[in-house]
Design an enzyme around this catalytic site. Sequence first.
Site, PDB file in Angstrom:
ATOM      1  N   HIS A 270       0.867  -1.199   0.000  1.00 39.46           N
ATOM      2  CA  HIS A 270       0.000   0.000   0.000  1.00 39.46           C
ATOM      3  C   HIS A 270       0.901   1.246   0.000  1.00 39.46           C
ATOM      4  O   HIS A 270       1.762   1.388  -0.868  1.00 39.46           O
ATOM      5  CB  HIS A 270      -0.942  -0.111   1.212  1.00 39.46           C
ATOM      6  N   HIS A 317      -2.440  -2.650  -9.479  1.00 35.91           N
ATOM      7  CA  HIS A 317      -3.458  -2.062  -8.590  1.00 35.91           C
ATOM      8  C   HIS A 317      -4.613  -3.035  -8.434  1.00 35.91           C
ATOM      9  O   HIS A 317      -4.933  -3.783  -9.358  1.00 35.91           O
ATOM     10  CB  HIS A 317      -3.976  -0.729  -9.136  1.00 35.91           C
ATOM     11  N   ARG A 326      -3.260   9.726 -11.150  1.00 26.52           N
ATOM     12  CA  ARG A 326      -2.384  10.419 -10.189  1.00 26.52           C
ATOM     13  C   ARG A 326      -0.928  10.315 -10.643  1.00 26.52           C
ATOM     14  O   ARG A 326      -0.127  11.219 -10.400  1.00 26.52           O
ATOM     15  CB  ARG A 326      -2.574   9.814  -8.783  1.00 26.52           C
TER      16      ARG A 326
HETATM   17  N1  HAX Z   1       5.021  -6.921  -9.832  1.00 26.81           N
HETATM   18  C1  HAX Z   1       5.029  -8.262  -9.871  1.00 26.81           C
HETATM   19  N2  HAX Z   1       3.952  -9.051  -9.702  1.00 26.81           N
HETATM   20  C2  HAX Z   1       2.770  -8.418  -9.525  1.00 26.81           C
HETATM   21  C3  HAX Z   1       2.658  -7.016  -9.513  1.00 26.81           C
HETATM   22  C4  HAX Z   1       3.842  -6.266  -9.661  1.00 26.81           C
HETATM   23  N3  HAX Z   1       3.851  -4.932  -9.599  1.00 26.81           N
HETATM   24  N4  HAX Z   1       1.362  -6.687  -9.320  1.00 26.81           N
HETATM   25  C5  HAX Z   1       0.682  -7.842  -9.207  1.00 26.81           C
HETATM   26  N5  HAX Z   1       1.539  -8.894  -9.317  1.00 26.81           N
HETATM   27  C6  HAX Z   1       1.228 -10.300  -9.156  1.00 26.81           C
HETATM   28  C7  HAX Z   1       0.658 -10.550  -7.776  1.00 26.81           C
HETATM   29  O1  HAX Z   1       1.690 -10.596  -6.801  1.00 26.81           O
HETATM   30  C8  HAX Z   1      -0.092 -11.845  -7.972  1.00 26.81           C
HETATM   31  O2  HAX Z   1       0.859 -12.871  -8.022  1.00 26.81           O
HETATM   32  P1  HAX Z   1       0.541 -14.324  -7.361  1.00 26.81           P
HETATM   33  O3  HAX Z   1      -0.716 -14.801  -8.029  1.00 26.81           O
HETATM   34  O4  HAX Z   1       1.755 -15.135  -7.704  1.00 26.81           O
HETATM   35  O5  HAX Z   1       0.354 -14.081  -5.898  1.00 26.81           O
HETATM   36  C9  HAX Z   1      -0.658 -11.669  -9.391  1.00 26.81           C
HETATM   37  O6  HAX Z   1       0.189 -10.690 -10.031  1.00 26.81           O
HETATM   38  C10 HAX Z   1      -2.089 -11.203  -9.429  1.00 26.81           C
HETATM   39  O7  HAX Z   1      -2.183  -9.999  -8.695  1.00 26.81           O
HETATM   40  P2  HAX Z   1      -3.261  -8.878  -9.119  1.00 26.81           P
HETATM   41  O8  HAX Z   1      -4.611  -9.480  -8.976  1.00 26.81           O
HETATM   42  O9  HAX Z   1      -2.894  -8.273 -10.413  1.00 26.81           O
HETATM   43  O10 HAX Z   1      -3.019  -7.728  -8.030  1.00 26.81           O
HETATM   44  P3  HAX Z   1      -3.632  -7.608  -6.566  1.00 26.81           P
HETATM   45  O11 HAX Z   1      -4.949  -6.926  -6.657  1.00 26.81           O
HETATM   46  O12 HAX Z   1      -3.603  -8.911  -5.831  1.00 26.81           O
HETATM   47  O13 HAX Z   1      -2.560  -6.662  -5.859  1.00 26.81           O
HETATM   48  C11 HAX Z   1      -1.100  -4.839  -5.655  1.00 26.81           C
HETATM   49  C12 HAX Z   1      -2.480  -5.303  -6.115  1.00 26.81           C
HETATM   50  C13 HAX Z   1      -1.075  -3.324  -5.731  1.00 26.81           C
HETATM   51  C14 HAX Z   1      -0.883  -5.258  -4.200  1.00 26.81           C
HETATM   52  C15 HAX Z   1      -0.028  -5.453  -6.569  1.00 26.81           C
HETATM   53  O14 HAX Z   1      -0.220  -5.002  -7.902  1.00 26.81           O
HETATM   54  C16 HAX Z   1       1.396  -5.141  -6.123  1.00 26.81           C
HETATM   55  O15 HAX Z   1       1.933  -5.869  -5.293  1.00 26.81           O
HETATM   56  N6  HAX Z   1       2.031  -4.047  -6.662  1.00 26.81           N
HETATM   57  C17 HAX Z   1       3.338  -3.636  -6.230  1.00 26.81           C
HETATM   58  C18 HAX Z   1       3.257  -2.867  -4.922  1.00 26.81           C
HETATM   59  C19 HAX Z   1       2.616  -1.509  -5.113  1.00 26.81           C
HETATM   60  O16 HAX Z   1       2.964  -0.739  -5.999  1.00 26.81           O
HETATM   61  N7  HAX Z   1       1.664  -1.166  -4.235  1.00 26.81           N
HETATM   62  C20 HAX Z   1       0.993   0.150  -4.258  1.00 26.81           C
HETATM   63  C21 HAX Z   1      -0.426   0.065  -4.809  1.00 26.81           C
HETATM   64  C22 HAX Z   1      -1.109   1.417  -4.827  1.00 26.81           C
HETATM   65  C23 HAX Z   1      -1.335   1.899  -3.438  1.00 26.81           C
HETATM   66  O17 HAX Z   1      -2.076   1.363  -2.646  1.00 26.81           O
HETATM   67  N8  HAX Z   1      -0.647   2.934  -3.066  1.00 26.81           N
HETATM   68  O18 HAX Z   1      -0.691   3.361  -1.807  1.00 26.81           O
END
Ligand code: HAX
Length: 433
Positions: A270, A317, A326
């Site tokens: 997050h 996301h 943003r």
């Molecule tokens: N890099 C690598 N793998 C990623 C990824 C990324 N940036 N984003 C998603 N994935 C992976 C997930 O880890 C998941 O893998 P597994 O099935 O092996 O567990 C798969 O792709 C499916 O995930 P998803 O359904 O696309 O994404 P989620 O809704 O579960 O998660 C997240 C959303 C934001 C947590 C995720 O995209 C992520 O971890 N991003 C990187 C961290 C990040 O930038 N977080 C900030 C988000 C915005 C925010 O809240 N800001 O405050």
Amino acid sequence: MESLKQKFAEKAIALYQELREINKAHGDLKVDEVTLGQITGGARSIKMMLWETSQLDAIKGIRFRGYSIPELKELLPSGPQGEPKPEGLFWLMLTGEIPTAAEVDGLTADWHARAGVPDQVFKTLDSLPEDTHPMTQFTIGIMAMQPTSIFERRYAEGMPKSEYWDAVYEDSMNLIARLPRVAAYIYRRAFKGGKHIAPDTTLDYSANYAHMLGSDDEDFRSLMRLYLTIHADHEGGNASAHTVNLVGSTLSDPYLSFAAGMNALAGPLHGLANQEVIKWIFEMIEALGTDRPTKEQIADYVNNTLAEGKVIPGYGHAVLREPDPRFTAQRKFAEQYIKDSNLITTVWNIFDVVPPILEGLGKVKNPWPNVDAHSGALLVHYGFREYSYYTVLFGVSRALGVLAAGIWSRALGMPLERPKSVTSDWLKAQVNK
Ligand code: HAX
């Protein structure tokens, strides 16, 4: 009663009545259904709370009371260089109306008048080891202000339910007013040898925060206005906002509920992603031995990060399925204000390189950048390299949205939040039905 509170009260009383009638007449209306995958998949998209201040669309991104970020830049009262003031966004989120410049100035003055931070807060922060993570210091600082809660005192005195919103309004306004001082204190304590800078009440909210951090640069003030506006709210389902809502629904006061939400923001999936992004870029620059890596070098580094089983911070996301507006707003800011920055060029090259690689994994639902992919590079440009602090900036902004929403929740008489959990046996039984 001051004009913002008066305006809010009129709107809130009307909506409270309307919702009661809608509930009475249509409470059993089916509006959605839940799948097994949503239950095991982090409750994605399950509709289960009211949130008046903003709404997120997977394609269009965030709308604050129906307005996009470019529209807010046009319509909200702004600083000298045209970036919107977050005071105006707070007004909009509470009332649904775009404020006048005079109304925003009045709100700035009100927050200055409320901004005194009790001494015990600084003493509490000073008792922590200096290398305590700034987000931990932030939540401890917020908790140290809790003994001044008006809601807690009035509740103990027997306040009726109809007055809850009023006490939450007062606590929220005081908390928002004090946060920049507490947040700047943490920065100067952790990174500037404890040499603190007194507030300047001639400045607006953002410029005063920038001033207390140590910058009076006009461009940086503009960045802070934009930053504090675009990070303020992202509807109610994100982890920090939802936490504030959940804890607030127990009638914990705004200090308790906001501190809880900040602990959620401090997670790397997050809000902490803003620190993780710049850390990852710095590590890449060091590993490659150049601060102008080519797209091919970046692609190799991205693939290595993925091969190590890590995520690419700042990408992906839970709701968005397009580049985050943003991110785009920050890119536009950089294009307008910053020339020839290797770091910012690298951020844009990463934007060209990462999405096709993530798409190629075949499992990432959104390969595009989110808000955190750009913010750190802008801060570094203006001299703020201490990335462990970045989530605190995010937190100061997020207060505006979640506390405005918290005032609405109490005004609308929202009850204790209590969704249902199930066991894996129950799930298996559904499958076998
Ligand atoms: N890099 C690598 N793998 C990623 C990824 C990324 N940036 N984003 C998603 N994935 C992976 C997930 O880890 C998941 O893998 P597994 O099935 O092996 O567990 C798969 O792709 C499916 O995930 P998803 O359904 O696309 O994404 P989620 O809704 O579960 O998660 C997240 C959303 C934001 C947590 C995720 O995209 C992520 O971890 N991003 C990187 C961290 C990040 O930038 N977080 C900030 C988000 C915005 C925010 O809240 N800001 O405050």
